[in-house]
Design a protein around this motif. Sequence first.
Motif, PDB file in Angstrom:
ATOM      1  N   GLY A   1      49.167 -41.161  34.373  1.00  0.00           N
ATOM      2  CA  GLY A   1      48.291 -40.469  33.721  1.00  0.00           C
ATOM      3  C   GLY A   1      47.177 -40.119  32.727  1.00  0.00           C
ATOM      4  N   VAL A   2      46.380 -39.053  33.059  1.00  0.00           N
ATOM      5  CA  VAL A   2      45.203 -38.692  32.843  1.00  0.00           C
ATOM      6  C   VAL A   2      44.597 -39.950  31.653  1.00  0.00           C
ATOM      7  N   GLU A   3      45.474 -39.636  30.076  1.00  0.00           N
ATOM      8  CA  GLU A   3      45.059 -41.034  29.182  1.00  0.00           C
ATOM      9  C   GLU A   3      45.536 -42.278  29.191  1.00  0.00           C
ATOM     10  N   GLN A   4      46.210 -42.579  30.056  1.00  0.00           N
ATOM     11  CA  GLN A   4      46.932 -44.613  30.711  1.00  0.00           C
ATOM     12  C   GLN A   4      45.192 -44.569  31.075  1.00  0.00           C
ATOM     13  N   THR A   5      45.010 -43.394  32.326  1.00  0.00           N
ATOM     14  CA  THR A   5      44.176 -44.431  33.401  1.00  0.00           C
ATOM     15  C   THR A   5      42.840 -43.888  32.545  1.00  0.00           C
ATOM     16  N   ALA A   6      42.359 -43.180  31.713  1.00  0.00           N
ATOM     17  CA  ALA A   6      40.967 -43.625  30.123  1.00  0.00           C
ATOM     18  C   ALA A   6      40.867 -44.853  29.852  1.00  0.00           C
ATOM     19  N   GLN A   7      43.033 -45.742  29.378  1.00  0.00           N
ATOM     20  CA  GLN A   7      42.354 -46.769  28.600  1.00  0.00           C
ATOM     21  C   GLN A   7      42.583 -47.821  29.548  1.00  0.00           C
ATOM     22  N   VAL A   8      43.139 -47.615  30.836  1.00  0.00           N
ATOM     23  CA  VAL A   8      42.941 -48.798  31.791  1.00  0.00           C
ATOM     24  C   VAL A   8      41.687 -49.071  32.250  1.00  0.00           C
ATOM     25  N   LEU A   9      40.530 -47.840  32.819  1.00  0.00           N
ATOM     26  CA  LEU A   9      39.753 -48.383  32.915  1.00  0.00           C
ATOM     27  C   LEU A   9      38.782 -48.484  32.075  1.00  0.00           C
ATOM     28  N   ALA A  10      38.935 -47.990  30.809  1.00  0.00           N
ATOM     29  CA  ALA A  10      38.434 -48.844  28.863  1.00  0.00           C
ATOM     30  C   ALA A  10      38.051 -50.466  29.420  1.00  0.00           C
ATOM     31  N   LEU A  11      39.316 -51.182  29.747  1.00  0.00           N
ATOM     32  CA  LEU A  11      40.117 -51.781  30.137  1.00  0.00           C
ATOM     33  C   LEU A  11      38.956 -52.999  30.909  1.00  0.00           C
ATOM     34  N   ILE A  12      38.924 -52.219  31.999  1.00  0.00           N
ATOM     35  CA  ILE A  12      38.414 -52.585  33.326  1.00  0.00           C
ATOM     36  C   ILE A  12      36.405 -52.895  32.684  1.00  0.00           C
ATOM     37  N   ARG A  13      36.485 -51.770  32.267  1.00  0.00           N
ATOM     38  CA  ARG A  13      34.747 -51.860  31.676  1.00  0.00           C
ATOM     39  C   ARG A  13      34.985 -53.399  30.578  1.00  0.00           C
ATOM     40  N   ARG A  14      35.501 -53.606  29.946  1.00  0.00           N
ATOM     41  CA  ARG A  14      35.229 -54.684  28.739  1.00  0.00           C
ATOM     42  C   ARG A  14      36.199 -55.703  28.957  1.00  0.00           C
ATOM     43  N   LEU A  15      36.824 -56.147  30.623  1.00  0.00           N
ATOM     44  CA  LEU A  15      35.939 -56.964  31.705  1.00  0.00           C
ATOM     45  C   LEU A  15      34.946 -57.617  32.062  1.00  0.00           C
ATOM     46  N   ARG A  16      34.667 -57.150  32.398  1.00  0.00           N
ATOM     47  CA  ARG A  16      32.917 -56.566  33.073  1.00  0.00           C
ATOM     48  C   ARG A  16      32.260 -57.286  31.905  1.00  0.00           C
ATOM     49  N   GLU A  17      32.419 -56.950  30.468  1.00  0.00           N
ATOM     50  CA  GLU A  17      31.076 -57.003  29.333  1.00  0.00           C
ATOM     51  C   GLU A  17      31.421 -57.984  29.018  1.00  0.00           C
ATOM     52  N   ARG A  18      33.157 -58.748  29.360  1.00  0.00           N
ATOM     53  CA  ARG A  18      32.997 -60.363  28.807  1.00  0.00           C
ATOM     54  C   ARG A  18      33.157 -61.777  29.967  1.00  0.00           C
ATOM     55  N   GLY A  19      31.763 -61.127  30.738  1.00  0.00           N
ATOM     56  CA  GLY A  19      31.333 -61.439  31.994  1.00  0.00           C
ATOM     57  C   GLY A  19      32.188 -61.757  33.183  1.00  0.00           C
ATOM     58  N   LEU A  20      33.272 -61.394  33.357  1.00  0.00           N
ATOM     59  CA  LEU A  20      33.888 -62.023  34.604  1.00  0.00           C
ATOM     60  C   LEU A  20      33.244 -61.023  35.863  1.00  0.00           C
ATOM     61  N   ALA A  21      34.256 -61.752  36.967  1.00  0.00           N
ATOM     62  CA  ALA A  21      33.614 -60.862  38.326  1.00  0.00           C
ATOM     63  C   ALA A  21      35.139 -60.132  38.601  1.00  0.00           C
ATOM     64  N   VAL A  22      35.071 -58.720  38.576  1.00  0.00           N
ATOM     65  CA  VAL A  22      36.216 -57.590  38.341  1.00  0.00           C
ATOM     66  C   VAL A  22      36.482 -57.627  40.031  1.00  0.00           C
ATOM     67  N   LEU A  23      37.284 -57.328  40.171  1.00  0.00           N
ATOM     68  CA  LEU A  23      37.361 -56.842  41.755  1.00  0.00           C
ATOM     69  C   LEU A  23      38.450 -55.718  41.416  1.00  0.00           C
ATOM     70  N   VAL A  24      38.453 -54.362  41.818  1.00  0.00           N
ATOM     71  CA  VAL A  24      39.540 -53.010  42.156  1.00  0.00           C
ATOM     72  C   VAL A  24      39.752 -52.543  42.885  1.00  0.00           C
ATOM     73  N   ILE A  25      41.372 -52.544  43.594  1.00  0.00           N
ATOM     74  CA  ILE A  25      41.524 -52.407  44.932  1.00  0.00           C
ATOM     75  C   ILE A  25      42.146 -51.012  44.361  1.00  0.00           C
ATOM     76  N   SER A  26      41.714 -49.344  45.147  1.00  0.00           N
ATOM     77  CA  SER A  26      42.175 -48.357  44.605  1.00  0.00           C
ATOM     78  C   SER A  26      42.045 -47.105  45.605  1.00  0.00           C
ATOM     79  N   HIS A  27      42.885 -46.594  46.199  1.00  0.00           N
ATOM     80  CA  HIS A  27      42.529 -45.414  46.109  1.00  0.00           C
ATOM     81  C   HIS A  27      42.181 -43.770  45.755  1.00  0.00           C
ATOM     82  N   ASN A  28      42.144 -43.877  44.184  1.00  0.00           N
ATOM     83  CA  ASN A  28      40.907 -43.273  43.397  1.00  0.00           C
ATOM     84  C   ASN A  28      39.230 -43.353  43.785  1.00  0.00           C
TER      85      ASN A  28
END
Length: 246
Positions: free
Chosen positions: A175-202
């Motif tokens: 849902g919208v709220e859960q998606t926002a939580q996961v996207l915020a978590l992905i940003r935190r992975l970036r802030e930790r200096g990780l290389a992140v690959l996200v596969i998405s249709h959205n």
Amino acid sequence: MNGEPVLSARGVGRSFGAVRALDDVTLDLRAGEVTALVGDNGAGKSTLVKILSGVVVPDTGRIVLGGEPVRIVRPHDARALGIATVHQDLGLCENLDVVANLFLGAEPHRWSLLRSLRMERTARDLLASLDVRIPDLRTPVASLSGGQRQSVAIARALLGEPRAVLLDEPTAALGVEQTAQVLALIRRLRERGLAVLVISHNLADVRAVSDRIAVLRLGRAAGVFPTAETTTEAVLAAITGAGAAA
């Protein structure tokens, strides 16, 4: 971003019988950067992720980690090299609690109350560092929301201190709220200096969280776009092969 890529696929190809799933695909993942991988069904996204995670071995090309060619022929090889993957099915055991899922497969050989408390403390500290809020870590995963389950799966991937994290459709069916939580978590992975690959249709999610958008079309690379400098229409043209992107 500048600098040597953390993880690269170089000229990678893979066939399944008469079907050429990937053909001469190159992709670079850099530290502190989120790269989105997009394309229609059958474009080769899942095959590329399976190659990087050791589920599938490429027919041609090579994988480069930190500037050095590496051989990845099974998932254990990828994990040992610091490549963590969160597949779309998450791989969680719904009857087990959060702590047990985080340490699934890495439990101490001998159980003791002290070890159990240390595992719970480690789990709590890790989730807190990611700003993931789960009040009771002894709650069975089956009772968590979709966003919380995705967060647990991502947190589990970080226990091995990876250099690169691959996320397959992390916001699918949320849902919208859960998606926002996961996207915020992905940003935190970036802030930790990780290389992140996200596969998405959205594409809305992709634009919200990525630094670059890599497009696959019919098994071939169809362009890499800096997210802040491109339009959704340009990405769609590359996905569909319309106009100059054909």
